[in-house]
Design a protein around this motif. Structure first.
Motif, short mmCIF file in Angstrom:
data_model
loop_
_atom_site.label_atom_id
_atom_site.label_comp_id
_atom_site.label_asym_id
_atom_site.label_seq_id
_atom_site.Cartn_x
_atom_site.Cartn_y
_atom_site.Cartn_z
N LEU A 395 -0.82 -3.76 1.27
CA LEU A 395 -1.86 -3.71 2.30
C LEU A 395 -3.12 -4.43 1.85
N GLY A 396 -3.49 -4.23 0.58
CA GLY A 396 -4.63 -4.94 0.01
C GLY A 396 -5.95 -4.22 0.21
N ALA A 397 -6.91 -4.57 -0.63
CA ALA A 397 -8.20 -3.89 -0.63
C ALA A 397 -8.97 -4.10 0.67
N ASP A 398 -8.92 -5.30 1.23
CA ASP A 398 -9.69 -5.57 2.45
C ASP A 398 -9.21 -4.72 3.62
N ALA A 399 -7.90 -4.64 3.79
CA ALA A 399 -7.34 -3.85 4.88
C ALA A 399 -7.62 -2.37 4.69
N ILE A 400 -7.58 -1.92 3.43
CA ILE A 400 -7.88 -0.51 3.17
C ILE A 400 -9.36 -0.23 3.41
N ARG A 401 -10.21 -1.16 2.99
CA ARG A 401 -11.65 -0.96 3.21
C ARG A 401 -11.97 -0.90 4.70
N ALA A 402 -11.19 -1.63 5.50
CA ALA A 402 -11.43 -1.65 6.95
C ALA A 402 -11.16 -0.30 7.60
N LEU A 403 -10.48 0.58 6.91
CA LEU A 403 -10.24 1.92 7.44
C LEU A 403 -11.51 2.76 7.40
N GLY A 404 -12.46 2.34 6.61
CA GLY A 404 -13.71 3.08 6.48
C GLY A 404 -14.78 2.58 7.43
N LYS A 405 -15.81 3.37 7.58
CA LYS A 405 -16.98 2.96 8.34
C LYS A 405 -17.75 1.91 7.53
N LEU A 410 -15.19 2.96 -1.48
CA LEU A 410 -13.78 2.80 -1.80
C LEU A 410 -13.58 3.08 -3.29
N TYR A 411 -12.81 4.13 -3.58
CA TYR A 411 -12.56 4.57 -4.96
C TYR A 411 -11.09 4.28 -5.27
N ASP A 412 -10.86 3.29 -6.11
CA ASP A 412 -9.51 2.89 -6.51
C ASP A 412 -9.21 3.50 -7.87
N ILE A 413 -8.63 4.70 -7.88
CA ILE A 413 -8.42 5.44 -9.12
C ILE A 413 -7.64 4.63 -10.14
N LYS A 414 -6.57 3.98 -9.70
CA LYS A 414 -5.67 3.27 -10.60
C LYS A 414 -6.16 1.87 -10.97
N GLY A 415 -7.20 1.41 -10.29
CA GLY A 415 -7.69 0.06 -10.57
C GLY A 415 -6.71 -1.02 -10.15
N ILE A 416 -5.94 -0.78 -9.10
CA ILE A 416 -4.90 -1.75 -8.71
C ILE A 416 -5.48 -2.98 -8.04
N PHE A 417 -6.71 -2.90 -7.55
CA PHE A 417 -7.30 -4.04 -6.86
C PHE A 417 -8.34 -4.79 -7.70
N GLY A 418 -8.48 -4.41 -8.96
CA GLY A 418 -9.46 -5.08 -9.81
C GLY A 418 -10.87 -4.58 -9.53
N LYS A 419 -11.78 -4.99 -10.39
CA LYS A 419 -13.16 -4.50 -10.28
C LYS A 419 -13.83 -4.92 -8.98
N SER A 420 -13.53 -6.12 -8.52
CA SER A 420 -14.17 -6.63 -7.31
C SER A 420 -13.56 -6.05 -6.03
N GLY A 421 -12.41 -5.40 -6.16
CA GLY A 421 -11.72 -4.91 -4.96
C GLY A 421 -12.11 -3.52 -4.55
N SER A 422 -13.00 -2.85 -5.32
CA SER A 422 -13.37 -1.49 -4.98
C SER A 422 -14.77 -1.20 -5.49
N ASP A 423 -15.29 -0.06 -5.08
CA ASP A 423 -16.62 0.35 -5.52
C ASP A 423 -16.55 1.17 -6.79
N LEU A 424 -15.46 1.91 -6.94
CA LEU A 424 -15.30 2.80 -8.09
C LEU A 424 -13.90 2.68 -8.66
N ARG A 425 -13.81 2.79 -9.97
CA ARG A 425 -12.51 2.90 -10.66
C ARG A 425 -12.64 4.01 -11.69
N LEU A 426 -11.52 4.63 -12.03
CA LEU A 426 -11.57 5.71 -13.01
C LEU A 426 -11.83 5.15 -14.41
#
Length: 426
Positions: A395-405, A410-426
């Motif tokens: 699905l990708g980070a952009d499509a997932i981010r579009a689910l939000g207001k 966007l918190y990507d626990i596993k870091g699957i989208f890289g640092k630029s693909g989310s706001d938070l990583r564990l």
């Protein structure tokens, strides 16, 4: 290697992630196999050619010569019994041997002189001979060790991992005497292409199994503690680990939620046995404490990020993607995503869970969480990618981010989208 003896009529008790692949493989190699599970709906699925867990291909299940049953009467005339049932823990984090003892009670009336009983379930050292043996003897009237032959061969199944299948991973075998061990070898050798390791004793094999996941648990706990420290320093943990990983002997563990039926459970079997012997295991229990608090840490980190963006917390809607204990499998046992849901609820946050591997009915029925079949765009104040299912990666980070207001976290626990693909990583 022993010459394969296909004269055994083998019963496998427990047709889950461990027992079903073994049952199908043994039948494929020409053994007469009975696969027994007490859950009648699961047996019905298997008889219809479907694995409820999605681990074994439909063609393999449908084409198997094994007898799938929930009727213990079908165990009659079996000569070898393989116990592959779960070994969970109680709410007090002590071993729950109920399923193992239940399996022993089921097979005991069908044991005859010379019957072979192999335990595959993860246990603490001593269970096979000190717990199962007496239970089998009491239920059958036979002597454990002479009339009932005991053995242990721990499972090494990794749900969702086709590469490290039962056939492709070296299997440990152990028995009470050399003659029985040779008999065990004849059962497993045809199906385990990677080979067998003959342990010197049953307790050695039991101990080897229980430390495999304890070691992994501790290594993950260490990097989880790194993450807790680096969060306070404002550092990106995955960047630190990437830099440290340039050293040849740095172990490539990553922070994360530690759930499932093995890693988050097995250490308690070892610590229980240690404390029986008068030793209090400091390091193992410290690792368990760290790993058990990570779900709450994820939720609290998200709340802080929402507040930093002036997103109201009370009544906020948060989407959690994934509920299983790991990616690309349907197993929800001991999932630590539940801890995130619980912690968010304490802040009056409305969490909705979407997991294509679990489904809404299971989420709401078995786990009492709000499940949704399809998240709607522009709905959520924050999104947590909790499990790295392939569907979410695709699905990708952009499509997932579009689910939000707009402005959602966007918190990507596993870091699957890289640092630029989310706001938070564990």
């Amino acid at each position: 290697m022993a010459n394969p003896d296909k004269s055994e009529r083998i019963a496998v008790l427990g047709l889950g992630y461990v027992g079903l692949p073994l049952t199908v493989a043994l039948a494929r190699e020409g053994f007469d196999v009975v696969g027994l599970d007490t859950h009648a709906p699961a047996v019905a699925e298997l008889r219809a050619g479907r694995d409820p867990n999605g681990e074994v291909a439909e063609a393999s299940v449908a084409g198997s010569s094994a007898l799938f049953t929930h009727d213990a009467a079908d165990l009659a005339s079996c000569t070898a019994f393989i116990i592959a049932v779960p070994t969970p823990i109680t709410d007090a984090k002590t071993p729950d041997l109920g399923p193992v003892l239940g399996a022993c009670a089921t097979i005991a009336p069908h044991l005859t002189n010379g019957a072979l009983v192999i335990l595959e379930s993860t246990v603490y050292p001593g269970v096979t001979e000190e717990v199962c043996g007496p239970a089998l003897a009491a239920g059958s009237g036979l002597d454990a060790g002479s009339q009932i032959k005991l053995a242990y061969s721990p499972e090494r199944v990794n749900p969702g991992d086709a590469e490290h299948s039962m056939e492709n991973v070296v299997k440990i075998i152990a028995a009470q005497d050399d003659e029985t061990l040779t008999r065990v070898e004849a059962i497993y050798a045809p199906v385990v292409k990677a080979g067998l390791h003959r342990a010197s004793s049953i307790m050695t094999a039991e101990a080897a199994k229980v430390i495999e996941n304890t070691q992994r648990d501790l290594n993950i706990a260490l990097v989880n503690e790194f993450a807790l420290i680096f969060a306070r320093l404002g550092l990106d943990t995955l960047e630190v680990l990437e830099a440290a990983g340039t050293k040849w002997n740095f172990l490539p563990f990553r922070p994360g939620l530690v759930g499932g039926h093995c890693i988050g459970v097995d250490p308690y079997y070892l610590t229980y046995r240690a404390e029986q012997l008068g030793y209090h295991p400091e390091v193992i229990l410290a690792g368990r404490r760290i790993n058990d608090l990570m779900g709450a840490h994820v939720a609290q980190t998200l709340i802080k990020a929402m507040l930093a963006r002036d997103i109201g917390v009370r009544g906020a809607k948060v989407l959690i993607l994934g509920y299983t204990f790991k990616e690309n499998c349907a197993d929800t046992r001991n999932t630590r995503v539940a801890d995130i849901v619980t912690e968010l609820a304490s802040y009056s946050v409305q969490a909705e869970v979407h997991d294509p591997w679990v489904g809404v009915d299971r989420l709401q029925g078995e786990h009492a969480v709000t499940g949704i079949a399809e998240p709607q765009q522009g709905t959520y104040d924050a999104i947590i990618v909790a499990v790295g299912h392939r569907e979410f990666v695709t699905l990708g980070a952009d499509a997932i981010r579009a689910l939000g207001k707009p402005g959602a976290v966007l918190y990507d626990i596993k870091g699957i989208f890289g640092k630029s693909g989310s706001d938070l990583r564990l």
